[in-house]
Design an enzyme around this catalytic site. Sequence first.
Site, short mmCIF file in Angstrom:
data_model
loop_
_atom_site.label_atom_id
_atom_site.label_comp_id
_atom_site.label_asym_id
_atom_site.label_seq_id
_atom_site.Cartn_x
_atom_site.Cartn_y
_atom_site.Cartn_z
N HIS A 94 -3.26 7.11 2.12
CA HIS A 94 -3.69 5.79 1.66
C HIS A 94 -5.06 5.50 2.26
CE1 HIS A 94 -4.10 1.60 0.97
NE2 HIS A 94 -3.81 1.25 2.20
N CYS B 266 0.81 -1.22 0.00
CA CYS B 266 0.00 0.00 0.00
C CYS B 266 0.84 1.27 0.00
CB CYS B 266 -0.95 0.00 1.20
SG CYS B 266 -2.06 -1.42 1.24
N ASN C 237 -10.07 -0.13 -0.18
CA ASN C 237 -8.61 -0.10 -0.14
C ASN C 237 -8.09 -0.65 -1.46
OD1 ASN C 237 -5.88 -0.57 0.28
ND2 ASN C 237 -6.14 -1.41 2.34
#
Length: 328
Positions: A255, A119, A285
Amino acid sequence: MVTPITTRQSIFLGSGAYLPERIVTNLELEAMMDTTDAWIQERTGIQQRAIAGPLETTATLGTHAARLALTDAGLEPSDVDLIVCATSTPDRTFPATATLIQAQLGIPVASAFDVQAVCSGFVYAMTVADALLKVGQAKTALVIGAETFSRILDWSDRTTAVLFGDGAGAMVMGTSVAATSQGRGLLAHALRADGRHADLLYVNGGASQGGRIGKLKMQGQAVFRHAVGNISEAISVCCAQAGVEVDDIDWFVPHQANRRILEGVARRLNLDEHKVITTVMQHGNTSAASVPLAFDLARKDGRIKIGDLVLFEAMGGGFTWGASLLRL
């Protein structure tokens, strides 16, 4: 006579984002597993996510985003001489997904490679591209975050399957002489990693470990405990390197892992919540794609403008985490 050294500055030129057409809502997941829309929203803030179709891959998503970014920058693919793709879901073990995107864009010769920091990948990729641009290794860079996490999810596991989506975002970076850049460009980075916590967020497979792709595994509460502190530290260090205060930042583009993590970091640093770009409710996500997706959305809707000071931050499996500061 000694030739003076020209100091180059990496500057932002354009951005683009692309999501698969198929949207999966929480209500659709209710029919697939033991979960509810209320449960998902309360714990994550997510309402829906995009899922790649059978003919869509990380490279095709990345190519779409890259084309849009180049159009936004007013450039042609032939202007690009560096492609850095952040992904943890490559099309193939090799070659790099960046080279597949290069071919789909019709770029004959360029440096092209992948960065794998889960990520945090886009922040890592921005830092690498920044370094190569500044030393003159390239003049125009495509930095891409692209993922198809739906391919590595256990769709019977409600603790992970509800969290992730697919998508891609891209940014075009160029160079300017630092003395004439008027304070624009990438100003500072803070990258971190701690492999001691690898078993808290990982995929249980790989080419040299069983020869299978594997599925994503996560200990959510443990990840949350590390995330807030780690991200806050990276933000503080990045600001200190650039000589700015956290309050000076116009926009925070984090993020998009979980609404609770976003809120936790905001509380820790006393951030104005109106400065935090949040897209987790629409995208879920999307790992390395989440930062450029959120950035492009906020640019295109008019919130982020030329001259704004923008901070990007992320944390992912590894653990990896980091922050980058950009003046548009």
